[in-house]
Design a protein around this motif. Sequence first.
Motif, PDB file in Angstrom:
ATOM      1  N   ASP A   7       1.019  -0.986   0.217  1.00  0.00           N
ATOM      2  CA  ASP A   7      -0.043  -0.624   0.228  1.00  0.00           C
ATOM      3  C   ASP A   7       1.177   1.458  -0.343  1.00  0.00           C
ATOM      4  OD1 ASP A   7      -2.243  -1.979   0.378  1.00  0.00           O
ATOM      5  OD2 ASP A   7      -2.344  -1.236   1.938  1.00  0.00           O
ATOM      6  N   ILE A   8       1.992   1.230   0.714  1.00  0.00           N
ATOM      7  CA  ILE A   8       2.668   2.205   0.723  1.00  0.00           C
ATOM      8  C   ILE A   8       3.145   2.455  -0.361  1.00  0.00           C
ATOM      9  CG2 ILE A   8       5.052   3.117   2.050  1.00  0.00           C
ATOM     10  CD1 ILE A   8       4.501   1.558   4.371  1.00  0.00           C
ATOM     11  N   ARG A   9       3.927   1.598  -1.111  1.00  0.00           N
ATOM     12  CA  ARG A   9       4.520   1.495  -2.812  1.00  0.00           C
ATOM     13  C   ARG A   9       3.511   2.496  -3.388  1.00  0.00           C
ATOM     14  NH1 ARG A   9       9.247  -0.774  -3.654  1.00  0.00           N
ATOM     15  NH2 ARG A   9       9.887  -2.014  -1.655  1.00  0.00           N
ATOM     16  N   ALA A  10       2.180   2.033  -3.608  1.00  0.00           N
ATOM     17  CA  ALA A  10       1.345   2.129  -3.782  1.00  0.00           C
ATOM     18  C   ALA A  10       1.006   3.790  -4.412  1.00  0.00           C
ATOM     19  CB  ALA A  10       0.204   1.863  -3.989  1.00  0.00           C
ATOM     20  N   LEU A  11       1.329   4.406  -2.460  1.00  0.00           N
ATOM     21  CA  LEU A  11       1.198   5.541  -2.697  1.00  0.00           C
ATOM     22  C   LEU A  11       2.360   6.678  -3.296  1.00  0.00           C
ATOM     23  CD1 LEU A  11      -0.165   8.467  -0.986  1.00  0.00           C
ATOM     24  CD2 LEU A  11       1.270   7.841   0.957  1.00  0.00           C
ATOM     25  N   LEU A  12       3.404   5.790  -3.088  1.00  0.00           N
ATOM     26  CA  LEU A  12       4.730   6.923  -4.283  1.00  0.00           C
ATOM     27  C   LEU A  12       3.941   6.938  -5.229  1.00  0.00           C
ATOM     28  CD1 LEU A  12       7.633   5.058  -1.580  1.00  0.00           C
ATOM     29  CD2 LEU A  12       6.846   7.142  -1.505  1.00  0.00           C
ATOM     30  N   SER A  35      -5.609   1.936  -6.469  1.00  0.00           N
ATOM     31  CA  SER A  35      -6.801   3.107  -5.949  1.00  0.00           C
ATOM     32  C   SER A  35      -7.452   2.122  -4.438  1.00  0.00           C
ATOM     33  CB  SER A  35      -7.835   3.621  -6.582  1.00  0.00           C
ATOM     34  OG  SER A  35      -8.919   4.414  -5.747  1.00  0.00           O
ATOM     35  N   ASP A  36      -7.252   1.109  -4.626  1.00  0.00           N
ATOM     36  CA  ASP A  36      -7.786   0.708  -3.373  1.00  0.00           C
ATOM     37  C   ASP A  36      -6.378   0.548  -2.296  1.00  0.00           C
ATOM     38  OD1 ASP A  36     -10.171  -0.140  -3.927  1.00  0.00           O
ATOM     39  OD2 ASP A  36      -9.953  -1.922  -4.821  1.00  0.00           O
ATOM     40  N   ALA A  37      -5.998   0.464  -2.988  1.00  0.00           N
ATOM     41  CA  ALA A  37      -4.747   0.527  -1.890  1.00  0.00           C
ATOM     42  C   ALA A  37      -4.283   1.633  -1.263  1.00  0.00           C
ATOM     43  CB  ALA A  37      -3.159  -0.098  -2.602  1.00  0.00           C
ATOM     44  N   ARG A  40      -6.867   2.237   1.483  1.00  0.00           N
ATOM     45  CA  ARG A  40      -6.486   1.477   2.841  1.00  0.00           C
ATOM     46  C   ARG A  40      -6.146   1.852   3.619  1.00  0.00           C
ATOM     47  NH1 ARG A  40      -6.266  -3.248  -0.831  1.00  0.00           N
ATOM     48  NH2 ARG A  40      -4.316  -3.267  -1.408  1.00  0.00           N
ATOM     49  N   LEU A  41      -4.574   2.350   2.994  1.00  0.00           N
ATOM     50  CA  LEU A  41      -4.260   3.032   3.839  1.00  0.00           C
ATOM     51  C   LEU A  41      -4.312   4.950   4.643  1.00  0.00           C
ATOM     52  CD1 LEU A  41      -1.013   3.362   4.777  1.00  0.00           C
ATOM     53  CD2 LEU A  41      -0.285   4.707   2.484  1.00  0.00           C
ATOM     54  N   VAL A  47      -7.169   9.699   8.177  1.00  0.00           N
ATOM     55  CA  VAL A  47      -6.538  10.358   6.596  1.00  0.00           C
ATOM     56  C   VAL A  47      -6.479  11.171   5.384  1.00  0.00           C
ATOM     57  CG1 VAL A  47      -3.759  10.812   7.487  1.00  0.00           C
ATOM     58  CG2 VAL A  47      -5.043  12.844   7.311  1.00  0.00           C
ATOM     59  N   ARG A  48      -6.784  12.035   5.021  1.00  0.00           N
ATOM     60  CA  ARG A  48      -6.816  11.794   3.161  1.00  0.00           C
ATOM     61  C   ARG A  48      -5.421  11.975   2.964  1.00  0.00           C
ATOM     62  NH1 ARG A  48     -10.064  12.194  -1.597  1.00  0.00           N
ATOM     63  NH2 ARG A  48     -11.757  12.291   0.489  1.00  0.00           N
TER      64      ARG A  48
END
Length: 307
Positions: A7-12, A35-37, A40-41, A47-48
Amino acid sequence: MQFDLGDIRALLAVAEAKGFREAGRLTGSSASGLSDAVRRLEAQLGVRLLNRTTRSVVPTEAGRALLERLGPAVAEMQAALNIASGFRDRPAGLLRLNVPVSAAKLVLPSIVPDFLKAYPDIRLEIVTEESFVDIIAAGCDAGIRYDERLEQDMIAVPIGPRVQRFAFAASTAYLDAHGRPQHPRDLLEHACIRGRFAGRPIPAWEFEHGDEVVKVDPPGPLIVQSGGGSDLGVYAAIAGVGIVALFEDWLQPHFENGALEPVLKDWWQSFSGPFLYYPGRRLVPAPLRAFIDFIKARKPEADASGL
């Protein structure tokens, strides 16, 4: 609180690409999965992290603060993983072997120098121990022992001479003074230098000639611990204290220089040589794999002179 690294990698990835679709194209993932990842984070943090519109994706203030810290941390983690992965292909690092003194003295000297020259990035540590140990609990990668002392779940690779003999010797001065034994039972009338492993009884001396096998338990003025104390037993024999028993190769230099004389040579018993052993793992550490391959590539040592 535990966070999923994916999930962290997805955000990055989304933040760097400035969009889910582009991030999906660059990473080979689906936009919906990314988007799902991120959702979840965000739910886990409460927080958004990203403001999303149909035209753009922009980090929120909380998202920017998080990304500023995550970027370098993930890059450092990736660098560390790359280093570890490098050990798979480039033999490097520490290799610890648990071996008996006899192997350290007689088997490894002909192997170690050439091995270290071939693999300069490997550091080799030799731990000498006479008893059979759990090499994993002892912090070692592999060990050297004889087949009767190997556990069934270990993988064993021949190392060193494949046929060995247990030899008996005394100084010429001692034999001139006390006579030369003609049969193993004659040893019961001689001074014998005995050896035993720590915490174990003194083993009988065993002899073999044709179909005849003889075991004797002769008396003696000196008992040494097998392995670490064996050289003391040899020096005592050279000084004329009595008859000593040891691996033939250990005594061979003293036969050659005349300090010791073979005793009952026709009765010396042969046995199979030692093995390098290690746990049956799917992934063998690169330094150990290099050592195994190096041993297998060597010309087999089949002489009967012993360890």
